[in-house]
Design an enzyme around this catalytic site. Structure first.
Site, PDB file in Angstrom:
ATOM      1  N   LYS A 161      -2.443 -10.870  -6.739  1.00 35.30           N
ATOM      2  CA  LYS A 161      -2.786  -9.586  -6.108  1.00 35.30           C
ATOM      3  C   LYS A 161      -3.591  -8.703  -7.072  1.00 35.30           C
ATOM      4  CE  LYS A 161      -0.457  -5.902  -3.536  1.00 35.30           C
ATOM      5  NZ  LYS A 161       0.867  -5.378  -3.153  1.00 35.30           N
ATOM      6  N   LEU A 180       5.823  15.872   3.325  1.00 36.32           N
ATOM      7  CA  LEU A 180       5.633  17.283   2.967  1.00 36.32           C
ATOM      8  C   LEU A 180       4.306  17.813   3.522  1.00 36.32           C
ATOM      9  CD1 LEU A 180       6.885  17.228  -0.729  1.00 36.32           C
ATOM     10  CD2 LEU A 180       8.089  18.094   1.277  1.00 36.32           C
ATOM     11  N   ASP A 186      -7.498  10.113  -0.407  1.00 34.41           N
ATOM     12  CA  ASP A 186      -6.628   9.706  -1.524  1.00 34.41           C
ATOM     13  C   ASP A 186      -7.509   9.487  -2.753  1.00 34.41           C
ATOM     14  OD1 ASP A 186      -4.228   9.661  -0.103  1.00 34.41           O
ATOM     15  OD2 ASP A 186      -4.579   7.622   0.598  1.00 34.41           O
ATOM     16  N   ASN A 224      -7.149   7.620   5.370  1.00 30.90           N
ATOM     17  CA  ASN A 224      -5.959   8.490   5.413  1.00 30.90           C
ATOM     18  C   ASN A 224      -6.243   9.784   6.183  1.00 30.90           C
ATOM     19  OD1 ASN A 224      -7.492   9.908   3.463  1.00 30.90           O
ATOM     20  ND2 ASN A 224      -5.616  10.766   2.587  1.00 30.90           N
ATOM     21  N   ARG A 234       2.243  -6.805 -11.670  1.00 31.81           N
ATOM     22  CA  ARG A 234       3.336  -7.780 -11.770  1.00 31.81           C
ATOM     23  C   ARG A 234       2.920  -9.104 -11.122  1.00 31.81           C
ATOM     24  NH1 ARG A 234       8.521  -5.897  -8.479  1.00 31.81           N
ATOM     25  NH2 ARG A 234       6.951  -6.090  -6.862  1.00 31.81           N
ATOM     26  N   GLY A 285       2.398  13.803  -9.912  1.00 33.11           N
ATOM     27  CA  GLY A 285       1.992  13.286  -8.602  1.00 33.11           C
ATOM     28  C   GLY A 285       1.664  14.353  -7.579  1.00 33.11           C
ATOM     29  N   LYS A 322      -2.697   2.885   7.293  1.00 35.28           N
ATOM     30  CA  LYS A 322      -3.975   3.250   6.673  1.00 35.28           C
ATOM     31  C   LYS A 322      -5.069   2.191   6.838  1.00 35.28           C
ATOM     32  CE  LYS A 322      -2.149   6.399   3.172  1.00 35.28           C
ATOM     33  NZ  LYS A 322      -2.155   6.804   1.769  1.00 35.28           N
TER      34      LYS A 322
HETATM   35  P1  ATR Z   1       0.892   1.234  -1.977  1.00 37.19           P
HETATM   36  O1  ATR Z   1       0.025   0.829  -0.826  1.00 37.19           O
HETATM   37  O2  ATR Z   1       1.660   2.498  -1.745  1.00 37.19           O
HETATM   38  O3  ATR Z   1       0.164   1.248  -3.273  1.00 37.19           O
HETATM   39  P2  ATR Z   1       2.006  -1.437  -2.109  1.00 37.19           P
HETATM   40  O4  ATR Z   1       0.817  -1.999  -1.452  1.00 37.19           O
HETATM   41  O5  ATR Z   1       3.353  -1.910  -1.679  1.00 37.19           O
HETATM   42  O6  ATR Z   1       2.064   0.142  -2.036  1.00 37.19           O
HETATM   43  O7  ATR Z   1       1.832  -1.691  -3.684  1.00 37.19           O
HETATM   44  C1  ATR Z   1       2.826  -1.397  -4.568  1.00 37.19           C
HETATM   45  C2  ATR Z   1       2.388  -1.797  -5.981  1.00 37.19           C
HETATM   46  O8  ATR Z   1       3.464  -1.451  -6.838  1.00 37.19           O
HETATM   47  C3  ATR Z   1       2.144  -3.273  -6.156  1.00 37.19           C
HETATM   48  O9  ATR Z   1       1.128  -3.450  -7.107  1.00 37.19           O
HETATM   49  C4  ATR Z   1       3.482  -3.757  -6.694  1.00 37.19           C
HETATM   50  O10 ATR Z   1       3.403  -4.913  -7.515  1.00 37.19           O
HETATM   51  P3  ATR Z   1       3.340  -6.403  -6.860  1.00 37.19           P
HETATM   52  O11 ATR Z   1       1.928  -6.606  -6.461  1.00 37.19           O
HETATM   53  O12 ATR Z   1       3.794  -7.274  -7.961  1.00 37.19           O
HETATM   54  O13 ATR Z   1       4.303  -6.352  -5.700  1.00 37.19           O
HETATM   55  C5  ATR Z   1       3.886  -2.599  -7.550  1.00 37.19           C
HETATM   56  N1  ATR Z   1       5.336  -2.558  -7.763  1.00 37.19           N
HETATM   57  C6  ATR Z   1       6.282  -2.147  -6.898  1.00 37.19           C
HETATM   58  N2  ATR Z   1       7.500  -2.233  -7.442  1.00 37.19           N
HETATM   59  C7  ATR Z   1       7.326  -2.720  -8.711  1.00 37.19           C
HETATM   60  C8  ATR Z   1       8.221  -3.023  -9.793  1.00 37.19           C
HETATM   61  N3  ATR Z   1       9.544  -2.855  -9.693  1.00 37.19           N
HETATM   62  N4  ATR Z   1       7.665  -3.474 -10.950  1.00 37.19           N
HETATM   63  C9  ATR Z   1       6.337  -3.634 -11.058  1.00 37.19           C
HETATM   64  N5  ATR Z   1       5.453  -3.380 -10.072  1.00 37.19           N
HETATM   65  C10 ATR Z   1       5.930  -2.912  -8.910  1.00 37.19           C
END
Ligand code: ATR
Length: 269
Positions: free
Chosen positions: A156, A21, A105, A90, A152, A236, A69
């Site tokens: 990380k 967008l 960001d 960004n 999760r 958002g 990025k």
């Molecule tokens: P971005 O750079 O856009 O933040 P990313 O680096 O892929 O995207 O990070 C996504 C985050 O969302 C991660 O913390 C991921 O958790 P994991 O580290 O366990 O992968 C979290 N995430 C994505 N889908 C999820 C889900 N279904 N449940 C819980 N956490 C989720």
């Protein structure tokens, strides 16, 4: 606007890019302020080659999005201190041939939050540990907030918490939220899986401020639940518009027409 020989070019580099967008929002900003510029979306695989293109063509500035990025940093001449700390850019500004990287960001999220609450001394719970969580987390720490990361994947989450000087808890083990501000930085709840929620609804008590970076749908299940519980919410679109507004200001030196930009984004959603 009439496109002439002296019209400036801006754009966004990413892949996928067709749903962005940003072109709508930034072209509206240029039109609103009478800046003779156009902003286009470029589907980019080779970010190094694309940055060479910026130099060769004299493109005045670009937004950088997924997946470039982090990888873009090595192709720039200078990185702003905040962007360097975050490790992600960004926004690229072309200052007479010198390409400088910024991260809006972070400042965009901080502005969306500070509109509703003070951050200094506040306890903030961030769900997720990806790039968005890192940018938002650095912004909050710089404002004097204290952070708990919930993620999760434990390794990380622990890594980001260590980098931010924050606490960490595994997402699955949460019994109560240790904070008055909750931010979802994961994609959980995004279209088409709109019934998903990153945490259990009974954890959301009254008087928490809840922000979601997902803007499609505008009111995620997390935000609906929070509103029903009597919480204040930040959707958002706020962060998205403010990160774009800061880009516009870095590029043009003019104050961004935030309301018009927001209207354009909301109408497109
Ligand atoms: P971005 O750079 O856009 O933040 P990313 O680096 O892929 O995207 O990070 C996504 C985050 O969302 C991660 O913390 C991921 O958790 P994991 O580290 O366990 O992968 C979290 N995430 C994505 N889908 C999820 C889900 N279904 N449940 C819980 N956490 C989720």
């Amino acid at each position: 606007m009439i496109i002439r020989a002296d019209t400036s070019l801006y754009g966004v580099f990413g892949n996928p890019i067709s749903h962005s967008l940003s072109p709508l929002m930034l072209n509206r900003a240029f039109a609103e302020t009478g800046v003779n510029s156009v902003y286009l979306a470029f589907g980019v695989d080779d970010i190094g080659a694309a940055i060479s293109g910026v130099r060769a063509l004299g493109i005045k500035g670009v937004s950088i999005t997924i997946p470039h990025k982090t990888t873009v940093l090595e192709f720039l001449d200078k990185i702003d201190e905040t962007a360097r700390k975050i490790g992600a850019v960004n926004t690229v500004v072309n200052r007479k041939g010198l390409l400088i990287g910024y991260n809006t960001d972070s400042s965009g999220a901080v502005r969306a939050l500070k509109e509703k609450t003070a951050l200094k001394g506040s306890d903030v719970v961030i769900i997720g540990a990806g790039g968005a969580a890192r940018a938002i987390g650095y912004g909050i720490v710089a404002e004097g907030g204290r952070i708990t990361i919930l993620n999760r994947t434990i390794a990380k989450g622990e890594r980001l918490a260590k980098d931010l000087g924050a606490n960490f808890k595994p997402l699955a083990e949460i019994k109560n939220l240790d904070g008055r501000i909750l931010i979802n930085t994961t994609s959980v709840g995004m279209t088409p899986r709109v019934d998903a929620m990153p945490i259990k609804s009974d954890l959301i008590e009254k008087e928490i401020l809840v922000m979601d970076i997902v803007y499609n749908p505008l009111k995620t299940r997390l935000l609906k639940t929070a509103e029903d519980a009597g919480c204040r919410i930040i959707d958002g679109v706020s962060m998205f518009v403010y990160q774009g507004a800061f880009q516009f200001e870095l590029w043009t030196g003019k104050k961004a027409p935030v309301e018009a930009m927001k209207k354009t984004v909301l109408a497109a959603l």
